[in-house]
Design an enzyme around this catalytic site. Structure first.
Site, PDB file in Angstrom:
ATOM      1  CG  ASP A 210     -35.111 -39.444 101.620  1.00 37.63           C
ATOM      2  OD1 ASP A 210     -35.210 -39.369 100.380  1.00 37.63           O
ATOM      3  OD2 ASP A 210     -34.306 -40.200 102.197  1.00 37.63           O
ATOM      4  CD  GLU A 309     -33.754 -45.087  98.726  1.00 40.49           C
ATOM      5  OE1 GLU A 309     -32.847 -45.664  98.112  1.00 40.49           O
ATOM      6  OE2 GLU A 309     -33.668 -43.900  99.096  1.00 40.49           O
TER       7      GLU A 309
HETATM    8  O1  LIG Z   1     -26.195 -42.898  96.764  1.00 40.68           O
HETATM    9  P1  LIG Z   1     -26.130 -41.811  97.771  1.00 40.68           P
HETATM   10  O2  LIG Z   1     -25.534 -40.554  97.265  1.00 40.68           O
HETATM   11  O3  LIG Z   1     -25.533 -42.247  99.045  1.00 40.68           O
HETATM   12  O4  LIG Z   1     -27.599 -41.353  98.093  1.00 40.68           O
HETATM   13  C1  LIG Z   1     -28.722 -42.177  98.248  1.00 40.68           C
HETATM   14  C2  LIG Z   1     -29.629 -41.604  99.302  1.00 40.68           C
HETATM   15  O5  LIG Z   1     -29.621 -40.207  99.328  1.00 40.68           O
HETATM   16  C3  LIG Z   1     -30.925 -39.686  99.474  1.00 40.68           C
HETATM   17  O6  LIG Z   1     -31.302 -39.129  98.239  1.00 40.68           O
HETATM   18  C4  LIG Z   1     -30.961 -38.607 100.520  1.00 40.68           C
HETATM   19  O7  LIG Z   1     -30.269 -38.981 101.663  1.00 40.68           O
HETATM   20  P2  LIG Z   1     -29.582 -37.901 102.603  1.00 40.68           P
HETATM   21  O8  LIG Z   1     -30.655 -36.899 102.928  1.00 40.68           O
HETATM   22  O9  LIG Z   1     -29.059 -38.629 103.802  1.00 40.68           O
HETATM   23  O10 LIG Z   1     -28.494 -37.239 101.842  1.00 40.68           O
HETATM   24  C5  LIG Z   1     -31.776 -40.903  99.806  1.00 40.68           C
HETATM   25  O11 LIG Z   1     -33.091 -40.796  99.355  1.00 40.68           O
HETATM   26  C6  LIG Z   1     -31.028 -42.003  99.120  1.00 40.68           C
HETATM   27  O12 LIG Z   1     -31.232 -43.243  99.719  1.00 40.68           O
END
Ligand SMILES: O=P(O)(O)OC[C@H]1O[C@](O)(COP(=O)(O)O)[C@@H](O)[C@@H]1O
Ligand SMILES: Nc1ncnc2c1ncn2[C@@H]1O[C@H](COP(=O)(O)OP(=O)(O)O)[C@@H](O)[C@H]1O
Ligand SMILES: [Mg+2]
Length: 440
Positions: A210, A309
């Site tokens: 992100d 999202e």
């Molecule tokens: O379904 P999961 O594995 O919890 O990950 C979804 C989330 O992880 C991400 O890819 C990254 O989030 P983090 O950096 O907190 O790991 C977000 O863009 C997304 O919302």
């Protein structure tokens, strides 16, 4: 305002051991391309920002440079290292693991490196995870694959138990590769290490597709993820242009920060609208998003919408925000909401439409790193090893304005990096899409 105390890096003690790299460092000096270990890197980069400090140049806030030191804290032959990856996947995790192992073994002569499996739960006996011995042979080709060979997880673990595991395995250095949650977890681990009077260094390599960790240039894996996202935007554009009233709608990751959406739209200049968490938008009314979209479809016959999202969460009524195992807020599905509302709005206005919805989701983060990110990961790994061998702790390594620096962990989690609605990036997005500054 950031001051000296926020930028001070903790060390375990004085560096008394000659580094195996010392000889090749002898001729180093600060240039445009490198910074001597005793030099500092200015935090502010404009005259006006530095000017408001009102202090002499040598008292301006500054960061410790990353890179090798001539003398180090740990004796490589007696140093035992642990590596863990936590949180969501990101392209380049395997590259970082590989880079750490190769640098430790080949350049410092460290012989004992273990990987903890599946994030912080790998330390906790209750889960029964094994540890993996890591050597140059084991990691040689792992960068060909996405994901992490160590596995990852979410979910808070007891820092006392984590430090118990570090003590049991006589670990001197722990490398944590993860995002803001991982860094917060690492700070808890550091707290317990301190309470127990141990000399264990904890050094982080920041991971976030992100791109929401502050004070650093684009995070590793971001370019790869963004490039993957452009494929869906292109597909959405082809679909939209190939059907009467075609609307291509793409939802991309980005919980709090819309960087992936912005950059992928700039890279694939096909989108008419970008919606990101940082810029709230009205849906209804003459100047709302739906009416604007209707006019665009009527004028041009098609449109492409890219939504991050985390955007428009205020419009999702039935959603009860729960939290995931790590405490991250679960988002409502803005993509599905927009698909329904766009279809209804165009139907009501008697505009022929064909809405095509793309949700590439995990596909953008599970791929191997592209060559740019691979090189970046390797350099971050080198910087992390240099920092740890020199006894730095509670610190992440990062590139900031193209210089490698040490950023204290508390500073790295003190806020989130956002797309600035008044900044240059969002301005470029507005220019590329032609969308109005606000839907209101
Ligand atoms: O379904 P999961 O594995 O919890 O990950 C979804 C989330 O992880 C991400 O890819 C990254 O989030 P983090 O950096 O907190 O790991 C977000 O863009 C997304 O919302
Ligand atoms: N405030 C916190 N204190 C201690 N551990 C945390 C904290 N926040 C997250 N963690 C732990 O760090 C790990 C990764 O966090 P998560 O939010 O899932 O991913 P990321 O590091 O990518 O932000 C998880 O095991 C999580 O429980
Ligand atoms: Mg996070």
């Amino acid at each position: 305002m950031i001051g000296h105390q926020d930028l001070a890096v903790r060390t375990l003690g004085p560096c008394r051991i000659d580094s195996p790299l010392a000889e090749r460092l002898a001729a180093r000096e600060t240039t445009q391309h490198s910074v001597e270990e005793d030099d500092r890197i200015l935090f502010d980069d404009t005259l006006s920002m530095a000017g408001t400090r009102g202090v002499p140049v040598d008292q301006l806030p500054s960061l410790e440079p990353g890179g090798p030191r001539k003398r180090i804290y740990f004796d490589p032959a007696k140093t035992r290292v642990g590596i863990v990856t936590c949180g969501g996947l990101c392209p380049g995790l395997n590259d970082v693991i590989r880079g750490l192992v190769l640098e430790l073994c080949r350049h410092y002569g460290v012989r004992r490196i273990v990987g903890f499996r599946n994030g912080y739960r790998g330390f906790i006996p209750h889960y029964g995870e094994d540890v993996v011995d890591l050597s140059p042979e084991v990691v040689q080709h792992i960068d060909d694959e996405g994901g992490t060979i160590l596995g990852t997880s979410r979910g808070v673990q007891d820092p006392e138990e984590i430090v118990d595991a570090l003590e049991r395995l006589a670990i001197n250095i722990l490398f944590v590769i993860g995002g803001d949650g991982t860094i917060r977890g690492a700070m808890e681990v550091v707290r317990v290490i301190q309470e127990r009077g141990l000399k264990i260094a904890v050094v982080g390599v920041p991971k976030t597709i992100d791109n929401d960790i502050p004070y650093i240039d684009q995070s590793f894996g971001f370019q790869t993820a963004m490039a993957e996202a452009t494929k869906s935007i292109h597909a959405a554009s082809v679909e939209a242009r190939s059907a009467p009233g075609g609307v291509g709608l793409v939802k991309l990751m980005g919980r709090h920060s819309g960087f992936i959406a912005c950059y992928s739209v700039l890279a694939k200049d096909d989108a008419d609208y970008v919606l990101i968490p940082e810029v709230p938008f009205a849906l209804h009314g003459e100047r709302g998003f739906l009416e604007h979209l209707r006019r665009r479809v009527e004028d041009r016959g098609h449109a492409v919408v890219v939504v991050a999202e985390g955007a428009g969460q205020e419009h999702i009524e039935e959603h009860e925000p729960g939290r995931d195992a790590s405490g991250n807020v679960r988002l409502g599905d803005v993509g599905r909401l927009l698909r329904r509302l766009i279809t209804e709005h165009l139907d009501d206005a008697k505009v022929e439409n064909n809405v095509r919805y793309f949700d590439p989701s995990y596909a953008i983060r599970s791929v191997p790193a592209n060559p740019y990110d691979s090189a970046y990961c390797l350099r971050l790994a080198h910087a992390a090893v240099h920092a740890a061998m020199a006894g730095r702790t509670e610190v992440i390594v990062a590139r900031r304005r193209r210089r490698f620096v040490h950023i204290p962990m508390p500073l790295a989690v003190s806020r989130r990096n956002h797309v600035d609605p008044l900044g240059d990036l969002w301005m470029s997005v507005l220019e590329a899409t032609g969308q109005p500054v606000r839907f209101e």
